[in-house]
Design a protein around this motif. Structure first.
Motif, PDB file in Angstrom:
ATOM      1  N   THR A   7       0.825  -1.219   0.000  1.00 58.11           N
ATOM      2  CA  THR A   7       0.000   0.000   0.000  1.00 58.11           C
ATOM      3  C   THR A   7       0.855   1.262   0.000  1.00 58.11           C
ATOM      4  N   ILE A   8       2.079   1.164  -0.484  1.00 58.22           N
ATOM      5  CA  ILE A   8       3.043   2.258  -0.392  1.00 58.22           C
ATOM      6  C   ILE A   8       2.892   3.290  -1.508  1.00 58.22           C
ATOM      7  N   GLY A   9       1.900   3.125  -2.379  1.00 57.77           N
ATOM      8  CA  GLY A   9       1.781   3.948  -3.575  1.00 57.77           C
ATOM      9  C   GLY A   9       1.799   5.449  -3.342  1.00 57.77           C
ATOM     10  N   ALA A  10       1.099   5.928  -2.335  1.00 55.73           N
ATOM     11  CA  ALA A  10       1.056   7.369  -2.075  1.00 55.73           C
ATOM     12  C   ALA A  10       2.431   7.909  -1.711  1.00 55.73           C
ATOM     13  N   LEU A  11       3.221   7.125  -0.993  1.00 56.97           N
ATOM     14  CA  LEU A  11       4.570   7.554  -0.618  1.00 56.97           C
ATOM     15  C   LEU A  11       5.500   7.554  -1.827  1.00 56.97           C
ATOM     16  N   VAL A  12       5.354   6.562  -2.698  1.00 51.62           N
ATOM     17  CA  VAL A  12       6.158   6.512  -3.920  1.00 51.62           C
ATOM     18  C   VAL A  12       5.898   7.754  -4.771  1.00 51.62           C
ATOM     19  N   THR A  13       4.620   8.120  -4.896  1.00 54.51           N
ATOM     20  CA  THR A  13       4.249   9.314  -5.658  1.00 54.51           C
ATOM     21  C   THR A  13       4.789  10.582  -4.996  1.00 54.51           C
ATOM     22  N   LEU A  14       4.662  10.662  -3.690  1.00 51.22           N
ATOM     23  CA  LEU A  14       5.074  11.855  -2.953  1.00 51.22           C
ATOM     24  C   LEU A  14       6.563  12.150  -3.137  1.00 51.22           C
ATOM     25  N   TRP A  15       7.388  11.105  -3.160  1.00 55.14           N
ATOM     26  CA  TRP A  15       8.828  11.292  -3.310  1.00 55.14           C
ATOM     27  C   TRP A  15       9.249  11.410  -4.777  1.00 55.14           C
ATOM     28  N   GLY A  16       8.287  11.310  -5.695  1.00 53.31           N
ATOM     29  CA  GLY A  16       8.567  11.547  -7.109  1.00 53.31           C
ATOM     30  C   GLY A  16       8.994  10.337  -7.906  1.00 53.31           C
ATOM     31  N   PHE A  17       8.687   9.127  -7.409  1.00 61.69           N
ATOM     32  CA  PHE A  17       9.110   7.923  -8.104  1.00 61.69           C
ATOM     33  C   PHE A  17       7.956   7.163  -8.745  1.00 61.69           C
ATOM     34  N   GLY A  18       6.774   7.725  -8.740  1.00 56.59           N
ATOM     35  CA  GLY A  18       5.619   7.031  -9.268  1.00 56.59           C
ATOM     36  C   GLY A  18       5.268   7.426 -10.681  1.00 56.59           C
ATOM     37  N   ALA A  19       4.171   6.857 -11.172  1.00 56.94           N
ATOM     38  CA  ALA A  19       3.722   7.098 -12.546  1.00 56.94           C
ATOM     39  C   ALA A  19       3.144   8.499 -12.732  1.00 56.94           C
ATOM     40  N   ALA A  20       2.800   9.177 -11.646  1.00 53.44           N
ATOM     41  CA  ALA A  20       2.174  10.499 -11.745  1.00 53.44           C
ATOM     42  C   ALA A  20       3.132  11.565 -12.252  1.00 53.44           C
ATOM     43  N   GLY A  21       4.429  11.279 -12.227  1.00 51.89           N
ATOM     44  CA  GLY A  21       5.410  12.248 -12.707  1.00 51.89           C
ATOM     45  C   GLY A  21       5.635  13.406 -11.755  1.00 51.89           C
ATOM     46  N   SER A  22       5.379  13.205 -10.475  1.00 51.77           N
ATOM     47  CA  SER A  22       5.602  14.256  -9.474  1.00 51.77           C
ATOM     48  C   SER A  22       7.089  14.564  -9.372  1.00 51.77           C
ATOM     49  N   PRO A  23       7.435  15.805  -9.048  1.00 53.87           N
ATOM     50  CA  PRO A  23       8.858  16.155  -8.937  1.00 53.87           C
ATOM     51  C   PRO A  23       9.535  15.396  -7.804  1.00 53.87           C
ATOM     52  N   ARG A  24      10.787  15.033  -8.022  1.00 60.93           N
ATOM     53  CA  ARG A  24      11.552  14.338  -6.997  1.00 60.93           C
ATOM     54  C   ARG A  24      12.152  15.355  -6.046  1.00 60.93           C
ATOM     55  N   LYS A  25      11.629  15.408  -4.860  1.00 62.06           N
ATOM     56  CA  LYS A  25      12.102  16.351  -3.851  1.00 62.06           C
ATOM     57  C   LYS A  25      11.678  15.877  -2.479  1.00 62.06           C
ATOM     58  N   ILE A  26      12.307  16.435  -1.455  1.00 62.40           N
ATOM     59  CA  ILE A  26      11.945  16.105  -0.076  1.00 62.40           C
ATOM     60  C   ILE A  26      10.586  16.714   0.235  1.00 62.40           C
ATOM     61  N   PRO A  27       9.609  15.919   0.618  1.00 65.42           N
ATOM     62  CA  PRO A  27       8.293  16.485   0.930  1.00 65.42           C
ATOM     63  C   PRO A  27       8.301  17.183   2.282  1.00 65.42           C
ATOM     64  N   SER A  28       7.324  18.047   2.480  1.00 65.14           N
ATOM     65  CA  SER A  28       7.184  18.689   3.783  1.00 65.14           C
ATOM     66  C   SER A  28       6.703  17.671   4.809  1.00 65.14           C
ATOM     67  N   ALA A  29       6.930  17.971   6.068  1.00 66.88           N
ATOM     68  CA  ALA A  29       6.495  17.075   7.136  1.00 66.88           C
ATOM     69  C   ALA A  29       4.988  16.873   7.102  1.00 66.88           C
ATOM     70  N   THR A  30       4.260  17.928   6.726  1.00 65.74           N
ATOM     71  CA  THR A  30       2.792  17.847   6.686  1.00 65.74           C
ATOM     72  C   THR A  30       2.309  16.902   5.602  1.00 65.74           C
ATOM     73  N   THR A  31       2.873  17.055   4.387  1.00 67.42           N
ATOM     74  CA  THR A  31       2.442  16.197   3.285  1.00 67.42           C
ATOM     75  C   THR A  31       2.893  14.753   3.512  1.00 67.42           C
ATOM     76  N   LEU A  32       4.044  14.565   4.131  1.00 62.92           N
ATOM     77  CA  LEU A  32       4.501  13.220   4.432  1.00 62.92           C
ATOM     78  C   LEU A  32       3.565  12.547   5.432  1.00 62.92           C
ATOM     79  N   ALA A  33       3.190  13.282   6.449  1.00 63.93           N
ATOM     80  CA  ALA A  33       2.267  12.726   7.447  1.00 63.93           C
ATOM     81  C   ALA A  33       0.923  12.374   6.816  1.00 63.93           C
ATOM     82  N   ALA A  34       0.440  13.228   5.910  1.00 66.77           N
ATOM     83  CA  ALA A  34      -0.843  12.972   5.242  1.00 66.77           C
ATOM     84  C   ALA A  34      -0.759  11.722   4.374  1.00 66.77           C
ATOM     85  N   ALA A  35       0.363  11.549   3.659  1.00 66.53           N
ATOM     86  CA  ALA A  35       0.534  10.358   2.813  1.00 66.53           C
ATOM     87  C   ALA A  35       0.609   9.097   3.656  1.00 66.53           C
ATOM     88  N   ARG A  36       1.274   9.190   4.772  1.00 71.33           N
ATOM     89  CA  ARG A  36       1.388   8.010   5.647  1.00 71.33           C
ATOM     90  C   ARG A  36       0.037   7.598   6.202  1.00 71.33           C
TER      91      ARG A  36
END
Length: 272
Positions: A49-78
């Motif tokens: 079920t790690i898909g949201a975290l993969v996307t958040l860090w920029g390694f998923g199919a969504a093409g999100s930028p690869r960067k360190i997420p904020s603590a808030t967005t990381l907590a929300a993804a978790r």
């Protein structure tokens, strides 16, 4: 099971509304059952079920930028992850979307594909074969000259001659998968962040273990266990593999030094 195909079963499930139930085909059921088995056995070091975290860090199919997420967005993804959130009908044919949960079978579906090909070849009467999909390999029977299939396991190089550059195994009636942290990564603030994310904290692994190779009876389990043990690292993972009789090889990179650790079972497969 591809998150890169918008009409795949997994993609439709991932964007489904909360509270909806989804019929899943036989192949999907088999992979999910194995994924949950290994998630439980590894205490979440492997988690489908790690898909949201993969996307958040920029390694998923969504093409999100690869960067360190904020603590808030990381907590929300978790909050949207966790294999214990998955609920199946009693017969296992339907899966509940609890809301925002993103499945990702990238660390197990390739191995399943290898196993499917092997079963089909055997059904067709092919006596011997070596099958590879994306680095996951399974062999049965022998080479045309009667010798066993021999596989060279990749090792990182430190630019010097060392005893860890070559590791050849006998792959008769076995499957092999290697997980590593060097293929997809980015650098930010002077630090390197790989695509190997620890589901237990939502952050890319930071330990010295760079690759883990696992041999198993089938490629699906070899694939998932290689990921789980890499997430654990050689300290936790090696002792876990020993206790649970997993055939594994760990490679750590400590600056210019490469360290290799192998579980006792691997020695029965080594060719010298």
């Amino acid at each position: 099971m591809s998150t890169w195909e918008p009409d795949s079963d997994i993609s439709r499930y991932n964007r489904a509304p909360p509270g909806s139930w989804h019929a899943i085909p036989d192949a999907f059921q088999q992979v999910l059952a194995c994924a949950l088995e290994i998630a439980q056995a590894s205490n979440g070091a492997y988690d489908p079920t790690i898909g949201a975290l993969v996307t958040l860090w920029g390694f998923g199919a969504a093409g999100s930028p690869r960067k360190i997420p904020s603590a808030t967005t990381l907590a929300a993804a978790r909050e949207t992850t966790g294999w214990k959130r998955l609920k199946l009908r009693q017969d296992g044919t339907e899966l509940l979307q609890p809301g925002g949960l993103q499945l990702d079978f990238s660390a197990i579906a390739k191995g399943y594909g290898v196993d499917c090909i092997v079963r089909e070849l055997q059904r067709m009467g092919v006596a011997s074969a070596l099958v590879e999909v994306g680095g996951d390999i399974r062999g049965y029977g022998h080479k045309p000259d009667g010798e066993p299939w021999r596989i060279l396991i990749e090792s990182p190089s430190n630019g010097a001659d060392d005893d860890h550059s070559f590791c050849i195994v006998n792959l008769e009636k076995a499957a092999l998968a290697t997980s590593g942290d060097r293929w997809h990564a980015f650098e930010q603030n002077g630090k390197r962040f790989s695509h190997m994310i620890d589901p237990r904290n939502g952050v890319p692994i930071r330990h010295a273990t760079s690759t883990v190779t696992v041999l198993a009876a089938d490629a699906m389990r070899a694939d998932a266990w290689a990921t789980a043990l890499l997430v654990m690292g050689s300290d936790e993972g090696f002792h876990y593999a020993e206790r649970h009789h997993i055939t594994a090889r760990f490679i750590d990179q400590n600056y210019t030094r490469i360290e290799e650790r192998t579980t006792p079972l691997l020695h029965t497969h080594l060719i010298t």
